[in-house]
Motif scaffolding. Structure first.
Motif, PDB file in Angstrom:
ATOM      1  N   GLY A 183       0.927  -1.193   0.049  1.00  0.00           N
ATOM      2  CA  GLY A 183      -0.039   0.011  -0.152  1.00  0.00           C
ATOM      3  C   GLY A 183       0.707   1.394   0.089  1.00  0.00           C
ATOM      4  N   GLY A 184       1.785   1.223   0.701  1.00  0.00           N
ATOM      5  CA  GLY A 184       2.540   2.504   0.797  1.00  0.00           C
ATOM      6  C   GLY A 184       3.323   2.692  -0.455  1.00  0.00           C
ATOM      7  N   THR A 185       3.748   1.820  -1.191  1.00  0.00           N
ATOM      8  CA  THR A 185       4.451   1.782  -2.469  1.00  0.00           C
ATOM      9  C   THR A 185       3.360   2.203  -3.636  1.00  0.00           C
ATOM     10  OG1 THR A 185       6.071  -0.132  -1.823  1.00  0.00           O
ATOM     11  CG2 THR A 185       5.969   0.598  -4.009  1.00  0.00           C
ATOM     12  N   ILE A 186       2.403   1.783  -3.350  1.00  0.00           N
ATOM     13  CA  ILE A 186       1.215   2.123  -4.564  1.00  0.00           C
ATOM     14  C   ILE A 186       1.012   3.856  -4.127  1.00  0.00           C
ATOM     15  CG2 ILE A 186      -1.255   1.977  -5.270  1.00  0.00           C
ATOM     16  CD1 ILE A 186      -1.141  -1.021  -4.382  1.00  0.00           C
TER      17      ILE A 186
ATOM     18  N   VAL B 221      -3.450   1.240 -14.632  1.00  0.00           N
ATOM     19  CA  VAL B 221      -4.168   0.707 -13.529  1.00  0.00           C
ATOM     20  C   VAL B 221      -3.003  -0.095 -12.731  1.00  0.00           C
ATOM     21  CG1 VAL B 221      -5.881  -0.944 -12.547  1.00  0.00           C
ATOM     22  CG2 VAL B 221      -6.240   0.310 -14.774  1.00  0.00           C
ATOM     23  N   LEU B 222      -3.229   0.155 -11.333  1.00  0.00           N
ATOM     24  CA  LEU B 222      -2.495  -0.276 -10.317  1.00  0.00           C
ATOM     25  C   LEU B 222      -3.238  -1.128  -9.371  1.00  0.00           C
ATOM     26  CD1 LEU B 222      -0.566   3.028  -8.885  1.00  0.00           C
ATOM     27  CD2 LEU B 222       0.079   1.355 -10.821  1.00  0.00           C
TER      28      LEU B 222
ATOM     29  N   GLU C  93      12.367  -7.144  -2.481  1.00  0.00           N
ATOM     30  CA  GLU C  93      12.631  -7.279  -1.044  1.00  0.00           C
ATOM     31  C   GLU C  93      12.289  -6.199  -0.180  1.00  0.00           C
ATOM     32  OE1 GLU C  93      13.582  -9.902   0.541  1.00  0.00           O
ATOM     33  OE2 GLU C  93      14.445 -11.276  -1.126  1.00  0.00           O
ATOM     34  N   ALA C  94      11.268  -6.453   0.813  1.00  0.00           N
ATOM     35  CA  ALA C  94      10.798  -5.120   1.366  1.00  0.00           C
ATOM     36  C   ALA C  94      10.896  -5.153   2.749  1.00  0.00           C
ATOM     37  CB  ALA C  94       9.077  -5.042   1.109  1.00  0.00           C
ATOM     38  N   GLU C  95      12.034  -5.623   3.055  1.00  0.00           N
ATOM     39  CA  GLU C  95      12.218  -5.689   4.814  1.00  0.00           C
ATOM     40  C   GLU C  95      12.758  -4.286   5.081  1.00  0.00           C
ATOM     41  OE1 GLU C  95      12.870  -8.461   8.046  1.00  0.00           O
ATOM     42  OE2 GLU C  95      11.876  -8.465   6.029  1.00  0.00           O
TER      43      GLU C  95
ATOM     44  N   ARG D 218      10.540   0.527  -2.213  1.00  0.00           N
ATOM     45  CA  ARG D 218       9.881   1.528  -2.965  1.00  0.00           C
ATOM     46  C   ARG D 218      10.809   1.879  -3.913  1.00  0.00           C
ATOM     47  NH1 ARG D 218       7.698   4.824   2.461  1.00  0.00           N
ATOM     48  NH2 ARG D 218       6.062   3.228   3.112  1.00  0.00           N
ATOM     49  N   LEU D 219      11.795   2.343  -3.604  1.00  0.00           N
ATOM     50  CA  LEU D 219      12.969   2.872  -4.682  1.00  0.00           C
ATOM     51  C   LEU D 219      13.180   1.575  -5.878  1.00  0.00           C
ATOM     52  CD1 LEU D 219      15.431   4.829  -2.477  1.00  0.00           C
ATOM     53  CD2 LEU D 219      13.501   5.641  -3.766  1.00  0.00           C
ATOM     54  N   ASN D 220      13.545   0.647  -5.146  1.00  0.00           N
ATOM     55  CA  ASN D 220      13.731  -0.561  -6.271  1.00  0.00           C
ATOM     56  C   ASN D 220      12.590  -0.704  -6.971  1.00  0.00           C
ATOM     57  OD1 ASN D 220      16.401  -0.957  -4.888  1.00  0.00           O
ATOM     58  ND2 ASN D 220      15.762  -2.618  -3.639  1.00  0.00           N
ATOM     59  N   MET D 221      11.457  -0.946  -6.596  1.00  0.00           N
ATOM     60  CA  MET D 221      10.158  -1.307  -7.237  1.00  0.00           C
ATOM     61  C   MET D 221       9.964  -0.315  -8.578  1.00  0.00           C
ATOM     62  SD  MET D 221       6.789  -0.516  -7.692  1.00  0.00           S
ATOM     63  CE  MET D 221       5.910  -0.729  -9.109  1.00  0.00           C
ATOM     64  N   ILE D 222       9.855   1.002  -8.195  1.00  0.00           N
ATOM     65  CA  ILE D 222       9.836   2.103  -8.869  1.00  0.00           C
ATOM     66  C   ILE D 222      10.847   2.151  -9.948  1.00  0.00           C
ATOM     67  CG2 ILE D 222       9.264   4.665  -9.238  1.00  0.00           C
ATOM     68  CD1 ILE D 222       8.380   4.691  -6.283  1.00  0.00           C
ATOM     69  N   ALA D 223      12.096   2.017  -9.498  1.00  0.00           N
ATOM     70  CA  ALA D 223      13.147   2.123 -10.653  1.00  0.00           C
ATOM     71  C   ALA D 223      13.169   1.059 -11.926  1.00  0.00           C
ATOM     72  CB  ALA D 223      14.403   1.865  -9.891  1.00  0.00           C
TER      73      ALA D 223
END
Length: 274
Positions: free
Chosen positions: A50-53, A97-98, A207-209, A215-220
């Motif tokens: 949720g925070g990443t979205i 759409v997310l 990896e979301a530990e 967040r940075l890794n997913m968006i990049a």
């Protein structure tokens, strides 16, 4: 899983703003080219989806980018083809759409909690690759992310939510039961990836530990996974304001103004009645 050292806040915030600026450029490319982008967010409860979205969508146009977070299916939807209600939320040309959880509910919570039959689950595993191949062949850009978190970190986040009245709404009895069914969810996730991690629609594990790193890794990764180019937008010029045409505005006293709550804070905290 050893918890990584927390990513420095200042560096995180600077890079997040830069990446969000690139997301705005990606949005303009989607809009200009008529692309259709679907991003699936899956993972453990409290894994940081949720925070990443929220960070992905924060500066995007809600008319272009929308979040699909579907509630439990209605009685009517339970009688439909399983994928049918998700199809209604797929993007048209020029849209993003997310999916805050998606059709993969069947491979996760529905399987673990017994909300679907064994036959329904096996049918899902057969049909899901076909369904996603049809999307991709039709030109949909499909990206799937699994957010991974350890049992220790998940429990810590649950306790934080329990103690924080602003976050308590995020917890449900189903979330808490996931603690006692950790191994069941692990098996369900592993089986799901075996059947649905395909070259044309691969899973990317985040990896979301550490939420900041995740967040940075997913968006990049999302920005790098789409073959897009910045769109040249026509320059905008602020026009000169014309002279007034003689319209007489009603007096301000006639407006129903919101009380100046902010002023009461400047004057000091309110005193309780004795």
């Amino acid at each position: 899983m050893a918890k990584p050292k927390r990513f420095p806040r200042a560096l995180y915030e600077a890079e997040l703003v830069r990446l969000q600026g690139r997301l705005v450029e990606l949005q303009e490319w989607v809009k200009a080219t008529g692309a259709r982008l679907v991003v699936v967010f899956e993972g453990r409860d409290a894994a940081g989806k949720g925070g990443t979205i929220k960070r992905v969508a924060e500066h995007l146009n809600p008319r272009v980018c929308r979040i699909a977070a579907l509630p439990a299916p209605t009685e009517r939807e339970r009688t439909q083809w399983y994928f049918q209600r998700y199809v209604d939320h797929l993007p048209a040309a020029g849209e993003i759409v997310l999916f805050d959880r998606s059709w993969y509910n069947r491979a996760g919570v529905e399987r673990v909690m017994g909300f679907c039959t064994a036959d329904e689950y096996r049918r899902f595993l057969r049909q899901c690759p076909v369904f996603e191949r049809l999307l991709v062949e039709d030109g949909v850009l499909l990206r799937k992310y699994w957010f991974s978190v350890s049992d220790v970190e998940q429990e810590r986040r649950f306790r934080e939510r329990l103690d924080n009245p602003l976050k308590r709404w995020k917890l449900s009895p189903m979330d808490l039961e996931s603690i006692t069914r950790w191994d069941d969810y692990s098996r369900a996730k592993d089986d799901m990836l075996v059947h649905t991690d395909m070259d044309f629609a691969p899973w990317t594990v985040v990896e979301a530990e550490d939420k900041r790193r995740g967040r940075l890794n997913m968006i990049a990764h999302l920005l790098g996974s789409v073959d897009w180019t910045p769109v040249q937008r026509p320059p905008l010029v602020l026009p000169a304001r014309p002279a007034g045409g003689g319209h007489v505005r009603p007096p301000r006293e006639a407006d129903r103004l919101a009380p100046d709550h902010a002023r009461t804070l400047l004057d000091g905290p309110p005193r309780e009645a004795s």
